[in-house]
Design a protein around this motif. Structure first.
Motif, PDB file in Angstrom:
ATOM      1  N   PHE A   9       0.838  -1.207   0.000  1.00  0.00           N
ATOM      2  CA  PHE A   9       0.000   0.000   0.000  1.00  0.00           C
ATOM      3  C   PHE A   9       0.868   1.251   0.000  1.00  0.00           C
ATOM      4  CE2 PHE A   9      -2.493   3.370   2.048  1.00  0.00           C
ATOM      5  CZ  PHE A   9      -3.631   3.343   1.249  1.00  0.00           C
ATOM      6  N   ASP A  10       0.585   2.149  -0.942  1.00  0.00           N
ATOM      7  CA  ASP A  10       1.310   3.410  -1.054  1.00  0.00           C
ATOM      8  C   ASP A  10       0.271   4.523  -1.092  1.00  0.00           C
ATOM      9  OD1 ASP A  10       2.887   5.581  -1.664  1.00  0.00           O
ATOM     10  OD2 ASP A  10       4.205   4.450  -2.993  1.00  0.00           O
ATOM     11  N   LEU A  11       0.213   5.350  -0.077  1.00  0.00           N
ATOM     12  CA  LEU A  11      -0.876   6.301   0.104  1.00  0.00           C
ATOM     13  C   LEU A  11      -0.979   7.333  -1.011  1.00  0.00           C
ATOM     14  CD1 LEU A  11      -3.188   7.253   1.892  1.00  0.00           C
ATOM     15  CD2 LEU A  11      -1.559   8.680   3.137  1.00  0.00           C
ATOM     16  N   ARG A  12       0.153   7.929  -1.403  1.00  0.00           N
ATOM     17  CA  ARG A  12       0.087   9.030  -2.371  1.00  0.00           C
ATOM     18  C   ARG A  12      -0.492   8.596  -3.727  1.00  0.00           C
ATOM     19  NH1 ARG A  12       4.987  13.099  -4.326  1.00  0.00           N
ATOM     20  NH2 ARG A  12       3.666  14.405  -5.672  1.00  0.00           N
ATOM     21  N   PRO A  13       0.048   7.556  -4.374  1.00  0.00           N
ATOM     22  CA  PRO A  13      -0.554   7.149  -5.650  1.00  0.00           C
ATOM     23  C   PRO A  13      -1.992   6.660  -5.495  1.00  0.00           C
ATOM     24  CG  PRO A  13       1.130   5.582  -4.976  1.00  0.00           C
ATOM     25  CD  PRO A  13       1.253   6.771  -4.081  1.00  0.00           C
ATOM     26  N   PHE A  14      -2.303   6.087  -4.332  1.00  0.00           N
ATOM     27  CA  PHE A  14      -3.677   5.633  -4.113  1.00  0.00           C
ATOM     28  C   PHE A  14      -4.632   6.826  -4.045  1.00  0.00           C
ATOM     29  CE2 PHE A  14      -7.255   4.459  -1.353  1.00  0.00           C
ATOM     30  CZ  PHE A  14      -7.763   3.393  -2.090  1.00  0.00           C
ATOM     31  N   ILE A  15      -4.220   7.893  -3.362  1.00  0.00           N
ATOM     32  CA  ILE A  15      -5.059   9.093  -3.282  1.00  0.00           C
ATOM     33  C   ILE A  15      -5.242   9.712  -4.664  1.00  0.00           C
ATOM     34  CG2 ILE A  15      -5.148  11.473  -2.434  1.00  0.00           C
ATOM     35  CD1 ILE A  15      -3.882  10.506   0.150  1.00  0.00           C
ATOM     36  N   LEU A  16      -4.178   9.717  -5.459  1.00  0.00           N
ATOM     37  CA  LEU A  16      -4.276  10.245  -6.825  1.00  0.00           C
ATOM     38  C   LEU A  16      -5.235   9.418  -7.666  1.00  0.00           C
ATOM     39  CD1 LEU A  16      -0.519  11.108  -7.548  1.00  0.00           C
ATOM     40  CD2 LEU A  16      -2.403  12.714  -7.131  1.00  0.00           C
ATOM     41  N   LEU A  17      -5.160   8.088  -7.530  1.00  0.00           N
ATOM     42  CA  LEU A  17      -6.072   7.212  -8.262  1.00  0.00           C
ATOM     43  C   LEU A  17      -7.509   7.427  -7.804  1.00  0.00           C
ATOM     44  CD1 LEU A  17      -6.607   4.869 -10.214  1.00  0.00           C
ATOM     45  CD2 LEU A  17      -6.087   3.284  -8.345  1.00  0.00           C
ATOM     46  N   PHE A  18      -7.697   7.507  -6.494  1.00  0.00           N
ATOM     47  CA  PHE A  18      -9.018   7.749  -5.925  1.00  0.00           C
ATOM     48  C   PHE A  18      -9.620   9.042  -6.473  1.00  0.00           C
ATOM     49  CE2 PHE A  18     -11.408  10.040  -2.621  1.00  0.00           C
ATOM     50  CZ  PHE A  18     -12.465   9.171  -2.411  1.00  0.00           C
ATOM     51  N   SER A  19      -8.843  10.114  -6.457  1.00  0.00           N
ATOM     52  CA  SER A  19      -9.326  11.429  -6.900  1.00  0.00           C
ATOM     53  C   SER A  19      -9.642  11.438  -8.389  1.00  0.00           C
ATOM     54  CB  SER A  19      -8.284  12.506  -6.581  1.00  0.00           C
ATOM     55  OG  SER A  19      -7.987  12.525  -5.203  1.00  0.00           O
ATOM     56  N   SER A  20      -8.841  10.733  -9.164  1.00  0.00           N
ATOM     57  CA  SER A  20      -8.997  10.769 -10.620  1.00  0.00           C
ATOM     58  C   SER A  20     -10.242  10.034 -11.103  1.00  0.00           C
ATOM     59  CB  SER A  20      -7.758  10.171 -11.294  1.00  0.00           C
ATOM     60  OG  SER A  20      -7.658   8.774 -11.036  1.00  0.00           O
ATOM     61  N   THR A  21     -10.787   9.158 -10.280  1.00  0.00           N
ATOM     62  CA  THR A  21     -11.950   8.372 -10.716  1.00  0.00           C
ATOM     63  C   THR A  21     -13.276   8.920 -10.196  1.00  0.00           C
ATOM     64  OG1 THR A  21     -11.708   6.879  -8.810  1.00  0.00           O
ATOM     65  CG2 THR A  21     -10.583   6.257 -10.856  1.00  0.00           C
TER      66      THR A  21
END
Length: 282
Positions: free
Chosen positions: A108-120
């Motif tokens: 789990f990597d928080l920063r790319p996950f937040i970016l993915l979450f926001s982009s969708t």
């Protein structure tokens, strides 16, 4: 019972059950349809809402049944709750999974996950106006008019919402996504999905009934799609083989029980609030 409402419900159910298969038929005569973005998939997605709108037009029904008004007044707390339900429950599930060593969080990597979450978020918000809203919104409002008890409403709405997913699970959904969530056959995955949807439906139906608006539910569903699905399908967490059915944030038994409790909690609030209105003569 109102025969007009019964007729409308039957028509809605029949078209919903057929919608995905109509989409598959369309794809079969249109070669080289892109996987996951075909015309048939689009037909499956939008036909329930279009059917509900058509029924309302031709039967001169009440547009308030859809819950299109946001009803912000007095319901801001429910919008906030809608935002928080999936993150809070998912966090609980991940803690249980990590404690039991059924879930590995090392990738789990928080920063790319937040970016993915926001982009969708934008796409899933629009999609979820069609995916779910005709069920927990329009259909629920019609079943309430028929004076059905809560448990029958949950079962009918959840079962139909689940059955509507049959063409999606059996044909449209990529095999890799199924295996990432639960490594079983398409048929078994579909059965598990129906049970899961019925459990989650209580939460959606009750949120709609307590706010009289689909929008908190659309927000709830949007957070789920953008948060929970990528967490598993994109590999941010890994689940020990054989434990998916228990602890998966998407389809696990423990997860579904938690969401069922959330739905029943909202139901308790709604019933108590309605009782207070009766006592106060409102």
């Amino acid at each position: 019972m109102d025969t007009k409402v019964i007729r409308n419900v039957v028509v809605f159910i029949v078209v919903v059950v057929l919608s995905g298969w109509i989409g598959i038929l369309v794809d079969s005569v249109l070669p080289e349809q892109p996987e996951g973005d075909s015309l048939g998939l689009g037909i499956w997605l939008v036909l329930p809402m279009l059917t509900a709108i058509a029924i309302t037009i031709f039967s001169k029904g009440n547009w308030n049944d859809f819950g299109f008004k946001p009803n912000f007044k007095g319901n801001i707390k429910w919008y906030l709750i809608a935002v928080l339900i999936f993150p809070v429950v998912t966090a609980i599930v991940l803690i249980i999974g990590a404690t039991t060593k059924w879930i590995d969080l090392s990738a789990f990597d928080l920063r790319p996950f937040i970016l993915l979450f926001s982009s969708t978020l934008s796409f899933t918000f629009i999609k979820n106006i069609f995916d779910g809203a005709p069920f927990y919104g329009y259909l629920t409002s019609q079943l309430v008019k028929l004076n059905l008890n809560d448990w029958k409403i949950y079962l009918i709405v959840g079962s139909l919402w689940g059955i509507w997913h049959a063409p999606y699970c059996l044909v449209f959904l990529p095999e890799t996504d199924i295996q990432a969530v639960l490594p079983v056959s398409r048929a078994i995955f579909f059965i598990v999905l129906i049970i899961t949807i019925i459990c989650w439906t209580v939460m959606y139906v009750e949120l709609f009934r307590v706010t009289k608006s689909i929008w908190p539910c659309v927000v709830l569903h949007t957070v789920e799609d953008s948060l929970v699905n990528p967490l598993v399908i994109s590999g941010y967490i890994s689940i020990v083989a054989g434990k998916e059915i228990l602890i998966s944030p998407i389809i696990g038994i423990i997860t579904s029980i938690l969401y069922l409790f959330v739905g029943l909690g909202i139901r308790t609030y709604r019933r108590q609030a309605n009782q207070m209105l009766l006592v106060n003569g409102e």
